[in-house]
Design a protein around this motif. Structure first.
Motif, PDB file in Angstrom:
ATOM      1  N   ALA A 163       5.788  10.787 -20.834  1.00 20.31           N
ATOM      2  CA  ALA A 163       6.068   9.602 -20.016  1.00 20.31           C
ATOM      3  C   ALA A 163       7.450   9.697 -19.380  1.00 20.31           C
ATOM      4  CB  ALA A 163       5.978   8.337 -20.874  1.00 20.31           C
ATOM      5  N   ALA A 164       8.427  10.212 -20.129  1.00 24.10           N
ATOM      6  CA  ALA A 164       9.785  10.343 -19.590  1.00 24.10           C
ATOM      7  C   ALA A 164       9.813  11.342 -18.429  1.00 24.10           C
ATOM      8  CB  ALA A 164      10.755  10.776 -20.700  1.00 24.10           C
ATOM      9  N   VAL A 165       9.110  12.451 -18.608  1.00 23.65           N
ATOM     10  CA  VAL A 165       9.061  13.451 -17.534  1.00 23.65           C
ATOM     11  C   VAL A 165       8.371  12.855 -16.305  1.00 23.65           C
ATOM     12  CG1 VAL A 165       7.973  15.627 -16.836  1.00 23.65           C
ATOM     13  CG2 VAL A 165       9.242  15.477 -19.004  1.00 23.65           C
ATOM     14  N   GLU A 166       7.283  12.110 -16.532  1.00 22.26           N
ATOM     15  CA  GLU A 166       6.576  11.463 -15.418  1.00 22.26           C
ATOM     16  C   GLU A 166       7.512  10.486 -14.697  1.00 22.26           C
ATOM     17  OE1 GLU A 166       3.885  11.995 -13.999  1.00 22.26           O
ATOM     18  OE2 GLU A 166       3.616  10.168 -12.780  1.00 22.26           O
ATOM     19  N   ASN A 167       8.277   9.705 -15.460  1.00 20.69           N
ATOM     20  CA  ASN A 167       9.211   8.752 -14.865  1.00 20.69           C
ATOM     21  C   ASN A 167      10.282   9.456 -14.035  1.00 20.69           C
ATOM     22  OD1 ASN A 167      12.082   7.050 -15.661  1.00 20.69           O
ATOM     23  ND2 ASN A 167      10.450   5.927 -14.653  1.00 20.69           N
ATOM     24  N   LEU A 168      10.808  10.555 -14.597  1.00 18.22           N
ATOM     25  CA  LEU A 168      11.831  11.314 -13.866  1.00 18.22           C
ATOM     26  C   LEU A 168      11.259  11.845 -12.550  1.00 18.22           C
ATOM     27  CD1 LEU A 168      14.586  12.672 -13.569  1.00 18.22           C
ATOM     28  CD2 LEU A 168      13.818  14.459 -15.143  1.00 18.22           C
ATOM     29  N   ARG A 169      10.001  12.341 -12.602  1.00 23.37           N
ATOM     30  CA  ARG A 169       9.373  12.857 -11.369  1.00 23.37           C
ATOM     31  C   ARG A 169       9.152  11.742 -10.356  1.00 23.37           C
ATOM     32  NH1 ARG A 169       5.544  17.185 -14.579  1.00 23.37           N
ATOM     33  NH2 ARG A 169       6.717  19.038 -13.903  1.00 23.37           N
ATOM     34  N   GLU A 170       8.790  10.567 -10.839  1.00 23.48           N
ATOM     35  CA  GLU A 170       8.595   9.442  -9.915  1.00 23.48           C
ATOM     36  C   GLU A 170       9.913   9.023  -9.256  1.00 23.48           C
ATOM     37  OE1 GLU A 170       4.751   7.280 -12.086  1.00 23.48           O
ATOM     38  OE2 GLU A 170       6.776   6.491 -12.378  1.00 23.48           O
ATOM     39  N   VAL A 171      10.961   9.027 -10.052  1.00 25.54           N
ATOM     40  CA  VAL A 171      12.275   8.679  -9.494  1.00 25.54           C
ATOM     41  C   VAL A 171      12.681   9.686  -8.421  1.00 25.54           C
ATOM     42  CG1 VAL A 171      14.745   8.509 -10.021  1.00 25.54           C
ATOM     43  CG2 VAL A 171      13.062   7.400 -11.521  1.00 25.54           C
ATOM     44  N   LEU A 172      12.482  10.961  -8.714  1.00 26.11           N
ATOM     45  CA  LEU A 172      12.868  11.982  -7.730  1.00 26.11           C
ATOM     46  C   LEU A 172      11.993  11.900  -6.479  1.00 26.11           C
ATOM     47  CD1 LEU A 172      13.649  14.979 -10.123  1.00 26.11           C
ATOM     48  CD2 LEU A 172      15.284  13.566  -8.833  1.00 26.11           C
ATOM     49  N   ALA A 173      10.714  11.538  -6.651  1.00 24.94           N
ATOM     50  CA  ALA A 173       9.832  11.372  -5.480  1.00 24.94           C
ATOM     51  C   ALA A 173      10.300  10.194  -4.624  1.00 24.94           C
ATOM     52  CB  ALA A 173       8.388  11.164  -5.935  1.00 24.94           C
ATOM     53  N   ALA A 174      10.677   9.100  -5.274  1.00 29.44           N
ATOM     54  CA  ALA A 174      11.202   7.942  -4.524  1.00 29.44           C
ATOM     55  C   ALA A 174      12.524   8.303  -3.859  1.00 29.44           C
ATOM     56  CB  ALA A 174      11.383   6.739  -5.450  1.00 29.44           C
ATOM     57  N   ALA A 175      13.349   9.090  -4.566  1.00 25.02           N
ATOM     58  CA  ALA A 175      14.620   9.533  -3.983  1.00 25.02           C
ATOM     59  C   ALA A 175      14.366  10.381  -2.737  1.00 25.02           C
ATOM     60  CB  ALA A 175      15.442  10.306  -5.012  1.00 25.02           C
ATOM     61  N   GLY A 189       0.836  -1.196   0.000  1.00 26.38           N
ATOM     62  CA  GLY A 189       0.000   0.000   0.000  1.00 26.38           C
ATOM     63  C   GLY A 189       0.871   1.246   0.000  1.00 26.38           C
ATOM     64  N   ASP A 190       0.316   2.320   0.423  1.00 26.58           N
ATOM     65  CA  ASP A 190       0.973   3.621   0.306  1.00 26.58           C
ATOM     66  C   ASP A 190       1.838   3.902   1.533  1.00 26.58           C
ATOM     67  OD1 ASP A 190       1.619   5.995  -0.864  1.00 26.58           O
ATOM     68  OD2 ASP A 190      -0.215   7.041  -0.255  1.00 26.58           O
ATOM     69  N   THR A 191       2.828   3.066   1.762  1.00 27.95           N
ATOM     70  CA  THR A 191       3.628   3.169   2.992  1.00 27.95           C
ATOM     71  C   THR A 191       5.111   3.381   2.728  1.00 27.95           C
ATOM     72  OG1 THR A 191       4.110   0.787   3.117  1.00 27.95           O
ATOM     73  CG2 THR A 191       2.017   1.535   4.089  1.00 27.95           C
ATOM     74  N   ARG A 192       5.473   3.732   1.486  1.00 22.50           N
ATOM     75  CA  ARG A 192       6.884   3.796   1.138  1.00 22.50           C
ATOM     76  C   ARG A 192       7.718   4.714   2.025  1.00 22.50           C
ATOM     77  NH1 ARG A 192       8.106   5.392  -4.842  1.00 22.50           N
ATOM     78  NH2 ARG A 192       8.050   7.495  -3.934  1.00 22.50           N
ATOM     79  N   PRO A 193       7.226   5.921   2.353  1.00 17.54           N
ATOM     80  CA  PRO A 193       8.081   6.801   3.170  1.00 17.54           C
ATOM     81  C   PRO A 193       8.430   6.189   4.528  1.00 17.54           C
ATOM     82  CG  PRO A 193       6.253   8.039   2.207  1.00 17.54           C
ATOM     83  CD  PRO A 193       5.976   6.590   1.938  1.00 17.54           C
ATOM     84  N   VAL A 194       7.459   5.538   5.170  1.00 20.40           N
ATOM     85  CA  VAL A 194       7.732   4.943   6.484  1.00 20.40           C
ATOM     86  C   VAL A 194       8.653   3.729   6.328  1.00 20.40           C
ATOM     87  CG1 VAL A 194       6.703   3.823   8.495  1.00 20.40           C
ATOM     88  CG2 VAL A 194       5.559   5.791   7.417  1.00 20.40           C
ATOM     89  N   PHE A 246      19.528  -5.469 -11.664  1.00 25.22           N
ATOM     90  CA  PHE A 246      18.930  -6.034 -12.881  1.00 25.22           C
ATOM     91  C   PHE A 246      17.552  -6.590 -12.548  1.00 25.22           C
ATOM     92  CE2 PHE A 246      23.516  -6.551 -13.190  1.00 25.22           C
ATOM     93  CZ  PHE A 246      23.778  -5.976 -14.421  1.00 25.22           C
ATOM     94  N   GLY A 247      16.595  -6.332 -13.433  1.00 25.74           N
ATOM     95  CA  GLY A 247      15.288  -6.970 -13.286  1.00 25.74           C
ATOM     96  C   GLY A 247      14.209  -6.094 -12.699  1.00 25.74           C
ATOM     97  N   SER A 248      14.433  -4.807 -12.574  1.00 21.86           N
ATOM     98  CA  SER A 248      13.372  -3.901 -12.150  1.00 21.86           C
ATOM     99  C   SER A 248      13.410  -2.625 -12.978  1.00 21.86           C
ATOM    100  CB  SER A 248      13.503  -3.528 -10.668  1.00 21.86           C
ATOM    101  OG  SER A 248      12.548  -2.524 -10.347  1.00 21.86           O
ATOM    102  N   ASP A 249      12.225  -2.223 -13.471  1.00 20.67           N
ATOM    103  CA  ASP A 249      12.138  -0.908 -14.112  1.00 20.67           C
ATOM    104  C   ASP A 249      11.358   0.072 -13.251  1.00 20.67           C
ATOM    105  OD1 ASP A 249       9.591  -1.863 -14.356  1.00 20.67           O
ATOM    106  OD2 ASP A 249       9.544  -1.888 -16.545  1.00 20.67           O
ATOM    107  N   ALA A 250      11.062  -0.309 -12.016  1.00 14.30           N
ATOM    108  CA  ALA A 250      10.316   0.585 -11.123  1.00 14.30           C
ATOM    109  C   ALA A 250      11.187   1.777 -10.726  1.00 14.30           C
ATOM    110  CB  ALA A 250       9.858  -0.177  -9.881  1.00 14.30           C
ATOM    111  N   PRO A 251      10.567   2.940 -10.524  1.00 12.47           N
ATOM    112  CA  PRO A 251      11.354   4.130 -10.139  1.00 12.47           C
ATOM    113  C   PRO A 251      12.124   3.939  -8.839  1.00 12.47           C
ATOM    114  CG  PRO A 251       8.975   4.594 -10.161  1.00 12.47           C
ATOM    115  CD  PRO A 251       9.149   3.246 -10.730  1.00 12.47           C
ATOM    116  N   GLU A 252      11.629   3.030  -7.991  1.00 12.98           N
ATOM    117  CA  GLU A 252      12.365   2.775  -6.745  1.00 12.98           C
ATOM    118  C   GLU A 252      13.767   2.222  -7.019  1.00 12.98           C
ATOM    119  OE1 GLU A 252       9.229   1.917  -7.213  1.00 12.98           O
ATOM    120  OE2 GLU A 252       8.068   2.760  -5.544  1.00 12.98           O
ATOM    121  N   SER A 253      13.953   1.526  -8.120  1.00  8.40           N
ATOM    122  CA  SER A 253      15.286   0.980  -8.387  1.00  8.40           C
ATOM    123  C   SER A 253      16.256   2.087  -8.801  1.00  8.40           C
ATOM    124  CB  SER A 253      15.232  -0.149  -9.419  1.00  8.40           C
ATOM    125  OG  SER A 253      14.624   0.268 -10.614  1.00  8.40           O
TER     126      SER A 253
END
Lengths: 434, 434
Positions: free
Chosen positions: B237-249, A346-351, B127-134
Motif C-alpha cells: 500500500a505504501a509503494v502504491e501511495n508513493l507511485r500515486e503521489v509521483l503520478a500526480a506530481a 472524472g479522469d481529467t486531472r492532467p488537463v 490539513f484535511g486531505s490524505d489524497a495523493p494530490e495533496s
C-alpha cells in the motif's frame, strides 16, 4: 486542548487578509519615500532597556536568563535596537539613514481593547538630519500611509507640538521645576480634571498661579504669546523650528492634517523637538492612534556619535490603526479571495492541472482539488473560498475540446474551447466568452 | 557599545532588499496555489513542546517563566502552533485548510554556517486531505517557489521516499526492531560510514545480515523488489501511495524535480507517509536545503479530530535557501534601488516636493532632500542610494519653466518643461526626453 497565552493572538486567514492589505498599504507608502526595510532580532540584552528606562522597566519586559547565562528580553520596542545598529555601522552608512520595519514587540502589560502583550508596529525613522524637512517628511509619510488606507482629512488629525517649547517655557519660569515631571503632567492633561492637572504641575515645582498661567498658555496655542511669555532664546528658537517644520509640511502636502496643540507632549522622556500624536477626529477612538517625533540625543546615549533622529511608530495588526480604520468604515473585508477554482471531474486531472498552472503563471490565485472530492463538494469548497470563477474540466466537455467557465456571482456558465482558455487573456472571466 | 546576542542577526537595507525579494517570490508562488497567510504568536506554553518531543527539548528552547507564572517558550517551530489553531477552530474551517506564513523561530543550538539561533522559515501546510494530490501539490508548490527564484532542474532535486516503506519493511523482518531508531539510522546513513550505518541498524534490533540486506534494498530503490522483499500489505500500500503521489506530481509539473530515494527518512518522528528533502544537485551545499512530508497523526496527538496533514518548511533569510541561490548564481543583488532622487537647489522646495509627490503617486520610489544639503552632497547621496534618475529642480531652470532630468548610469541630462514632467508617463526617464 492547548491554550494560547493571554495577551497573544492567532490570526486566521480571513482576518489576516485584511491586516495584510493594511500593512502592505502602509509599507508601500513608506517605501515610496525611500525608507528602506530592515529586520531586527526578537531578543536583546536586558541591559539595553534598563540603561535607557531604568530598572523598573523589567517588570514590563518578557526577560529571562538564556542557557548561556545572558540576561535577555523580548524586545518591547524598536528604538534601542536601531540605535545599536546605527552605532555599529555609523561610518559606512550614508546619511540620512531612512529605515522602516514591521514586526511584533512584547510587553507584559494588562491587555485591553487594541492592546495586546504581543503587538505589531511599523517603525519609520530618519537618522542624521536635524533639518525641518526631515520632521516634515515624517509627518508627510505618516499622512500618506493613512490616506492610502482610505482615510481623509475629516478622519484624523496630527496634534503637533515641540518639546523645547514645553521645556523652555518651564525653564523660563521663576521656579525650581522638574521639567520631565511637568511634561508628563502635560501629557496626562487631556485625561484628567483641570484641578488634578494643576496639582501635578504644582507637584513638579510650580506654584499654583504659575501652574494656571502655564496651562492656560498651552491651551491658547498662540505662538507669539508663548515667545513673549518666556522671553528666552530657547523658546524663540523652538517656536521658529516648529514654524519651519509646519512650512515644510505645507510644501509636502501634510500641513492640512496638522493642528497646533501645545499640550501634546508624548509620554516618553527621550523626545527633544517636534512631537505629534495622531487622533481620531470624531473622538470615537478615545486615545492617540499613534505618534512620533524628534529624539536627537538617543543615539549618543547608546554610545554613538551625536546623531539627530526623527520618526514614528504606528500600531498595526492587533493595535490602534485597525480601530481607526474600522471606525471610518475603510477596514478591508475580512475574507480570503480566490481568482479561480479549477474543478476536475472524472479522469481529467492532467488537463485541469495544466489549466491551473497556466492561470497561475499569469499571476492569479488558483485552487484545484487536492482531496479527490465530488463535483458538489468541490463546488461547495469553491464557494467557501470566494472563488470568482470556476473552470469545470469534465470528461464530456473535454471530448468536445471544451471546458465550462462559470461566474460564481451570477451562476452563469458557458462552454469555452480549451484552446481559447485562457488564450491571450491574463484574467479571463465568463463575460469574455458569454 | 551594545552587542547583538550571539546567533542573532541584524539585516541592514542592502542585504534585506535581496532577502525581501526572495521571500516575496516564495510567498507569491505559495499564494498562487491558494495557500492563505496566517500570523502566529512568538510564545507558546512550554508544555506544547514537551508533550510533543519530550523533556529533553527544553535544553534547545528559549524557555522561561513569565511574570504571571506561566512556563513559556519562544516557538522553535510552527507545527505545534498550527496544530493548536486547527484544533481550536476545527468545526468552522472548511477543508482542506491551506495555510502559509513566514516568521522567525528560535532554538538554542550552536550557530554554524546557515544556522542561527534566530532563523526564519516559510511554512506551507495542507490539513484535511490524505489524497495523493495533496502530497503532490506540496511538491509542486515547493518546486515553483524554487524555479520562481531562478533555479532550474539542474540546480536541485527533491529526494522522495515514504515512511511506511521504511517502517513496513522493518516490521516485515523477523526481528524485534525499534522502528523509529532504525529510521533515524537511515536518516544518518548519507553522513556516516557504511559499517557505522550497519551498526546503528544492529543497535535498533536487526542482525548484521538483515541490516546489510535492508540497507542494500533501500540503495537499489527498486519498488517492485521492495514489495516482494517485504511481502506485506502495508508495504504494498505504501509503494502504491508513493507511485500515486509521483503520478500526480507528473500532472502538476513537479515530477521532473523528484528522485526516488528510499534512504531519505527525515529525522523527525512524526512523519507518516511520503517525505522529501531538497538537495543542491551539485552537492556544494552539503546538507538538505529543506524538506517536508506527510504527518497524519499530529493533529490528533494535540487533542484534535484525526486530520491528515502534509507540508514543508523552507528556511529563508539567514538560512539554507539563500546558500543554494548564491551557489546557483541567482541570488539578488544586495543593494537598495531608487527610481528617482528629486534634487532641490535654491528656493525651489514647493515645486520639488510636488514633482516628488507626483512621481510617488505613480508607484515610484522617490527620495528628496531632507537635510538641507548642497547640490554636490545631494548628488553624492543620490548615487549612494542607486538612484536611476535625478530630477534637478533649480532656480534658473524654474525661471524658464523647466527641470533637468539626469540619467545616473550615463550621466546624460536634458532640460524638460515642467508641464511635461512626469506628464502622461508613469516612469519617465532621460530617454523619453532626449
Amino acid at each position: 486542548m492547548y491554550e494560547r497565552i493571554k495577551g497573544f493572538r492567532d490570526f486566521y486567514p480571513g482576518a489576516m487578509a485584511a491586516h495584510r492589505q493594511v500593512v502592505d498599504t502602509v509599507e508601500s507608502a513608506v517605501a515610496g519615500y525611500g525608507f528602506r526595510e530592515i529586520a531586527t532580532p526578537a531578543l536583546e540584552r536586558t541591559q539595553l532597556y534598563v540603561d535607557k528606562s531604568g530598572e523598573e522597566i523589567v517588570e514590563e519586559l518578557y526577560s529571562f536568563t538564556d542557557h548561556g547565562g545572558r540576561e535577555v528580553s523580548l524586545t518591547p520596542e524598536l528604538t534601542p535596537t536601531v540605535a545599536r545598529m546605527v552605532v555599529e555601522r555609523h561610518q559606512e552608512l550614508s546619511k540620512p539613514i531612512k529605515w522602516y520595519s514591521t514586526r511584533p514587540f512584547w510587553r507584559y502589560e494588562e491587555p485591553q481593547q487594541g492592546r495586546f502583550r504581543e503587538f505589531y508596529q511599523t517603525n519609520v525613522d530618519i537618522f542624521g538630519s536635524d533639518a525641518p524637512e526631515s520632521d516634515a517628511e515624517i509627518l508627510a509619510v505618516a499622512a500618506d500611509a493613512l490616506t492610502d488606507c482610505g482615510l481623509d482629512a475629516d478622519d484624523f488629525e496630527f496634534r503637533v507640538s515641540h518639546r523645547d517649547i514645553l521645556g523652555g517655557v518651564l525653564r523660563s519660569m521663576d521656579a525650581d521645576v522638574d521639567v520631565p515631571a511637568a511634561i508628563r503632567a502635560v501629557d496626562k492633561s487631556e485625561k484628567i480634571e483641570r484641578a488634578a492637572y494643576h496639582d501635578l504641575l504644582v507637584d513638579a515645582g510650580l506654584d499654583l498661579a504659575q501652574a494656571q498661567s502655564f496651562a492656560d498658555l498651552l491651551d491658547a496655542g498662540d505662538l507669539d504669546a508663548v515667545v513673549e511669555f518666556a522671553g528666552t532664546d530657547e523658546v524663540a528658537a523652538a517656536v521658529e523650528n516648529l514654524r519651519e517644520v509646519l512650512a515644510a509640511a505645507e510644501d509636502f502636502g501634510a500641513r492640512r492634517y496638522c493642528t497646533l496643540s501645545l499640550d501634546t507632549a508624548r509620554g516618553l522622556d527621550y523626545y527633544t523637538g517636534v512631537v505629534f500624536e495622531c487622533f481620531d477626529s470624531t473622538g470615537e477612538v478615545g486615545r492617540a492612534v499613534f505618534g512620533g517625533g524628534r529624539y536627537d540625543d538617543l543615539i549618543e546615549s547608546f554610545g554613538g556619535q551625536p546623531t539627530p533622529a526623527v520618526g514614528f511608530a504606528v500600531g498595526v495588526m492587533n493595535s490602534t490603526l485597525p480601530l481607526l480604520l474600522q471606525r471610518a468604515g475603510v477596514w478591508p473585508e475580512e475574507a480570503v479571495s480566490t481568482d479561480y477554482y479549477v474543478l476536475s471531474v472524472g479522469d481529467t486531472r492532467p488537463v485541469a492541472a495544466e489549466v491551473a498552472r497556466d492561470l497561475r503563471a499569469r499571476g492569479n490565485v488558483v485552487e484545484a482539488d487536492v482531496a479527490g472530492r465530488s463535483f458538489g463538494a468541490q463546488m461547495g469548497y469553491a464557494d467557501s473560498i470566494n472563488a470568482e470563477t470556476v473552470v469545470i474540466v469534465g470528461e464530456r466537455d473535454l471530448e468536445n475540446g471544451e471546458v465550462t467557465v462559470k461566474d460564481m456571482e451570477s451562476g452563469d456558465q458557458t462552454a469555452v474551447p480549451l484552446a481559447e482558455f485562457p488564450g491571450e487573456r491574463d484574467r479571463p472571466t465568463y463575460d469574455d466568452y458569454a
